[in-house]
Motif scaffolding. Structure first.
Motif, PDB file in Angstrom:
ATOM      1  N   GLN A  46       0.813  -1.212   0.000  1.00 25.07           N
ATOM      2  CA  GLN A  46       0.000   0.000   0.000  1.00 25.07           C
ATOM      3  C   GLN A  46       0.852   1.271   0.000  1.00 25.07           C
ATOM      4  N   GLY A  47       2.166   1.131  -0.203  1.00 27.75           N
ATOM      5  CA  GLY A  47       2.987   2.308  -0.426  1.00 27.75           C
ATOM      6  C   GLY A  47       3.831   2.777   0.742  1.00 27.75           C
ATOM      7  N   LYS A  48       4.079   1.924   1.743  1.00 29.28           N
ATOM      8  CA  LYS A  48       4.863   2.346   2.906  1.00 29.28           C
ATOM      9  C   LYS A  48       6.317   2.609   2.528  1.00 29.28           C
ATOM     10  N   THR A  49       6.938   1.631   1.871  1.00 33.32           N
ATOM     11  CA  THR A  49       8.338   1.794   1.474  1.00 33.32           C
ATOM     12  C   THR A  49       8.480   2.880   0.421  1.00 33.32           C
ATOM     13  N   ALA A  50       7.527   2.960  -0.502  1.00 32.01           N
ATOM     14  CA  ALA A  50       7.574   3.990  -1.549  1.00 32.01           C
ATOM     15  C   ALA A  50       7.533   5.391  -0.948  1.00 32.01           C
ATOM     16  N   LEU A  51       6.797   5.550   0.142  1.00 31.87           N
ATOM     17  CA  LEU A  51       6.707   6.858   0.798  1.00 31.87           C
ATOM     18  C   LEU A  51       8.069   7.311   1.303  1.00 31.87           C
ATOM     19  N   THR A  52       8.808   6.414   1.927  1.00 33.98           N
ATOM     20  CA  THR A  52      10.135   6.789   2.426  1.00 33.98           C
ATOM     21  C   THR A  52      11.105   7.034   1.276  1.00 33.98           C
ATOM     22  N   ASP A  60      20.533   9.680   3.322  1.00 33.67           N
ATOM     23  CA  ASP A  60      19.836  10.284   4.452  1.00 33.67           C
ATOM     24  C   ASP A  60      19.485   9.289   5.548  1.00 33.67           C
ATOM     25  N   TYR A  61      19.679   7.992   5.307  1.00 26.80           N
ATOM     26  CA  TYR A  61      19.221   7.013   6.293  1.00 26.80           C
ATOM     27  C   TYR A  61      20.065   5.751   6.245  1.00 26.80           C
ATOM     28  N   ILE A  62      19.937   4.965   7.305  1.00 25.41           N
ATOM     29  CA  ILE A  62      20.382   3.577   7.274  1.00 25.41           C
ATOM     30  C   ILE A  62      19.150   2.726   7.566  1.00 25.41           C
ATOM     31  N   LYS A  63      19.122   1.541   7.004  1.00 23.63           N
ATOM     32  CA  LYS A  63      17.922   0.713   7.088  1.00 23.63           C
ATOM     33  C   LYS A  63      18.254  -0.629   7.719  1.00 23.63           C
ATOM     34  N   VAL A  64      17.397  -1.074   8.631  1.00 24.31           N
ATOM     35  CA  VAL A  64      17.517  -2.405   9.202  1.00 24.31           C
ATOM     36  C   VAL A  64      16.227  -3.163   8.916  1.00 24.31           C
ATOM     37  N   ILE A  79      22.949  -1.651  12.942  1.00 25.58           N
ATOM     38  CA  ILE A  79      23.210  -0.209  12.865  1.00 25.58           C
ATOM     39  C   ILE A  79      24.701   0.067  12.996  1.00 25.58           C
ATOM     40  N   VAL A  80      25.334  -0.576  13.973  1.00 24.28           N
ATOM     41  CA  VAL A  80      26.765  -0.374  14.201  1.00 24.28           C
ATOM     42  C   VAL A  80      27.581  -0.812  12.987  1.00 24.28           C
ATOM     43  N   ARG A  81      27.251  -1.971  12.429  1.00 29.99           N
ATOM     44  CA  ARG A  81      27.997  -2.462  11.263  1.00 29.99           C
ATOM     45  C   ARG A  81      27.883  -1.505  10.080  1.00 29.99           C
ATOM     46  N   GLN A  82      26.705  -0.968   9.865  1.00 28.66           N
ATOM     47  CA  GLN A  82      26.507  -0.072   8.725  1.00 28.66           C
ATOM     48  C   GLN A  82      27.245   1.249   8.896  1.00 28.66           C
ATOM     49  N   LEU A  83      27.632   1.556  10.109  1.00 24.73           N
ATOM     50  CA  LEU A  83      28.382   2.786  10.365  1.00 24.73           C
ATOM     51  C   LEU A  83      29.888   2.544  10.324  1.00 24.73           C
ATOM     52  N   ASN A  84      30.277   1.323   9.958  1.00 22.22           N
ATOM     53  CA  ASN A  84      31.700   0.970   9.850  1.00 22.22           C
ATOM     54  C   ASN A  84      32.454   1.186  11.154  1.00 22.22           C
ATOM     55  N   ILE A 155      29.851  10.114  17.169  1.00 24.50           N
ATOM     56  CA  ILE A 155      30.243  10.157  15.760  1.00 24.50           C
ATOM     57  C   ILE A 155      29.415  11.171  14.968  1.00 24.50           C
ATOM     58  N   GLU A 156      28.606  11.965  15.696  1.00 21.28           N
ATOM     59  CA  GLU A 156      27.791  13.023  15.078  1.00 21.28           C
ATOM     60  C   GLU A 156      26.866  12.445  14.006  1.00 21.28           C
ATOM     61  N   PHE A 157      26.212  11.380  14.365  1.00 23.18           N
ATOM     62  CA  PHE A 157      25.273  10.708  13.475  1.00 23.18           C
ATOM     63  C   PHE A 157      24.075  11.616  13.211  1.00 23.18           C
ATOM     64  N   ASP A 158      23.748  11.843  11.940  1.00 22.27           N
ATOM     65  CA  ASP A 158      22.645  12.754  11.608  1.00 22.27           C
ATOM     66  C   ASP A 158      21.684  12.163  10.583  1.00 22.27           C
ATOM     67  N   LYS A 159      21.644  10.830  10.506  1.00 21.53           N
ATOM     68  CA  LYS A 159      20.746  10.184   9.556  1.00 21.53           C
ATOM     69  C   LYS A 159      19.496   9.660  10.265  1.00 21.53           C
ATOM     70  N   LYS A 160      18.524   9.239   9.473  1.00 21.06           N
ATOM     71  CA  LYS A 160      17.343   8.574   9.998  1.00 21.06           C
ATOM     72  C   LYS A 160      17.631   7.065  10.062  1.00 21.06           C
ATOM     73  N   ILE A 161      16.932   6.374  10.955  1.00 21.74           N
ATOM     74  CA  ILE A 161      17.047   4.920  11.035  1.00 21.74           C
ATOM     75  C   ILE A 161      15.693   4.331  10.659  1.00 21.74           C
ATOM     76  N   ILE A 162      15.653   3.628   9.532  1.00 21.14           N
ATOM     77  CA  ILE A 162      14.410   3.017   9.064  1.00 21.14           C
ATOM     78  C   ILE A 162      14.364   1.560   9.507  1.00 21.14           C
ATOM     79  N   VAL A 163      13.290   1.193  10.181  1.00 21.88           N
ATOM     80  CA  VAL A 163      13.079  -0.193  10.620  1.00 21.88           C
ATOM     81  C   VAL A 163      11.984  -0.787   9.740  1.00 21.88           C
ATOM     82  N   GLU A 164      12.378  -1.654   8.824  1.00 16.15           N
ATOM     83  CA  GLU A 164      11.430  -2.302   7.911  1.00 16.15           C
ATOM     84  C   GLU A 164      10.878  -3.579   8.541  1.00 16.15           C
ATOM     85  N   ASN A 165       9.611  -3.880   8.224  1.00 16.01           N
ATOM     86  CA  ASN A 165       8.971  -5.132   8.655  1.00 16.01           C
ATOM     87  C   ASN A 165       8.970  -5.299  10.170  1.00 16.01           C
ATOM     88  N   PHE A 166       8.635  -4.233  10.859  1.00 15.11           N
ATOM     89  CA  PHE A 166       8.567  -4.259  12.316  1.00 15.11           C
ATOM     90  C   PHE A 166       7.645  -5.374  12.814  1.00 15.11           C
TER      91      PHE A 166
END
Length: 428
Positions: A46-52, A60-64, A79-84, A155-166
């Motif tokens: 119904q367009g949840k992922t398309a909206l983001t 702008d984001y990291i996704k889990v 989250i930690v792994r994606q931030l290297n 680390i001055e993180f300034d992105k959004k964190i998207i949680v898919e399939n909660f």
């Protein structure tokens, strides 16, 4: 020149006919600006992922992505792994949370940052003099939201964190994340949670402190004018016309934008349009019917397998015949009027109708129905029914369909024939 699948259909890529709806898109943008947590919910496709994807770029984001086996620690590790951020060493620890002992992992992590001179925490540091990239080592508990928040602040993180399939998380893990979101809010770390359900306040039920700290965005309903805007956007791109069949398309999709998009795509294919046509092609009723047949075949194979898995139930002992509530629920569902199904099936009505046809009617107690309904989603997840088809709305005490393709399937399938595919449980 456009390819048909670039204009219409359900895809991981953004299709050209995405339309903005003020009550959805504007609310999402407002949530981004206010830096509040955002919960996007509704049926599947119904367009949840398309909206983001429409309003956020990948930078702008990291996704889990959640799975049935995911824990909160898994999400935080991702989250930690994606931030290297390098984990140097780790050890298991036990942490008391809410009076309960929870397992976690305490780790030393190597954090990169740009600056001058040596960084020194716990006496360990290294520096690349060429680009002034320094590192510092800190203790970090991979279970605690506060530790993760402090790490992100460093680390001055300034992105959004998207949680898919909660919705795939167990209820316990959903509650844990809802509690942790209050902590992340204090550190101005914004989460965007996507899930398949239809009632309001799912996360607030788990943590009342989230009131006024998040924005909820239902992606449904899709009104007729929204669907019309989609075809108006797509017709000139492919040089096709739906003007003679639009009402039929709307009646057939049952307010599911995913089904609508797929029918538009398959109708174009049926009319021989695989890319932008040289001359205007008028989509016919016959083209629509071909599209319906194709999608019914696609959806039927999946839904029949899911229904077979849904009703499967093993006896705990050779002498026992279980109540087989899932089996009787499906039989009841298939005997209901379509309009009643779309409005949601009330718990009391379900129980009464199951008792009428049940082999042990007197044994079907309210507690049995309560357990069945409260574990409705988790049992589907355990049986690999993805996305789940049914959900129980506690607020209205009703079962709702949350797979938008299932309405299309129910309306177009031969119900008696489908019931023949559903295995009768042993002993009945």
């Amino acid at each position: 020149m456009y390819q048909t699948h670039e204009v219409f259909g359900v895809s991981n890529e953004m299709v050209s006919t995405y339309i903005e709806r003020p009550d959805v898109d504007d609310l999402f943008v407002k949530g981004l600006e206010k830096n509040k947590h955002i919960v996007i919910y509704g049926a599947s496709k119904q367009g949840k992922t398309a909206l983001t994807a429409k309003h956020l770029e990948e930078k702008d984001y990291i996704k889990v992505n959640c799975s049935p086996a995911s824990t909160i620690q898994d999400l935080y590790n991702s989250i930690v792994r994606q931030l290297n951020i390098e984990i140097i060493e780790s050890r298991e620890v036990t942490q008391e949370v809410g009076g309960e002992l929870k397992a976690g992992v305490k780790a030393k992590v190597k954090i990169p940052f740009f600056g001058s001179g040596e960084a020194s925490v716990e006496g360990k540091a290294s520096t690349k003099e060429g680009d002034k990239l320094s590192y510092k080592v800190v203790d970090y508990n991979l279970f605690l939201a506060q530790d993760l928040s402090e790490l992100l602040r460093v680390i001055e993180f300034d992105k959004k964190i998207i949680v898919e399939n909660f919705h795939y998380l167990t209820e316990d893990n959903q509650k844990l994340l809802a509690i942790d979101l209050r902590i992340f809010d204090d550190y101005k770390i914004q989460f965007i949670v996507l899930g398949i359900w239809r009632e309001k306040n799912r996360l607030i039920q788990f943590n009342g402190d989230l009131v006024d700290r998040l924005i909820e965005i239902p992606v449904e309903p899709w009104e007729k004018q929204h669907l019309e805007a989609i075809v108006q956007e797509g017709m000139p791109l492919l040089n096709v016309s739906f003007e003679n069949v639009f009402d039929t398309l709307v009646e057939t999709c049952f307010d599911s934008v995913g089904v609508f998009q797929e029918l538009c795509k398959e109708s174009c294919y049926a009319a021989g349009v695989k890319q932008t046509a040289e001359e205007t092609v008028f989509i016919s009723i016959e083209n629509i019917q071909q599209a319906i047949d194709i999608k019914l075949s696609d959806y039927s194979s999946r839904h029949i397998r899911c229904l077979e898995a849904f009703v499967e139930q093993k006896a705990k002992s050779s002498d026992e015949i279980p109540l087989y509530i899932p089996y009787y629920f499906i039989k009841t569902l298939f005997n209901e009027e379509f309009e009643d199904i779309t409005n949601g099936l009330k718990r009391r009505v379900i129980q009464e109708k199951i008792k009428v046809i049940h082999h042990r009617a007197d044994d079907v107690r309210p507690s049995d129905m309560g357990y069945f309904l409260q574990t409705l989603v988790s049992n589907q997840v355990k049986k690999s029914i993805s996305p789940p088809i049914f959900d129980y709305d506690i607020g209205t005490s009703s079962v709702k369909i949350i797979d938008s393709t299932f309405y299309f399937f129910l309306k177009n399938c031969e119900k008696e024939e489908i019931l023949e595919y559903i295995p009768i449980p042993l002993g009945l």
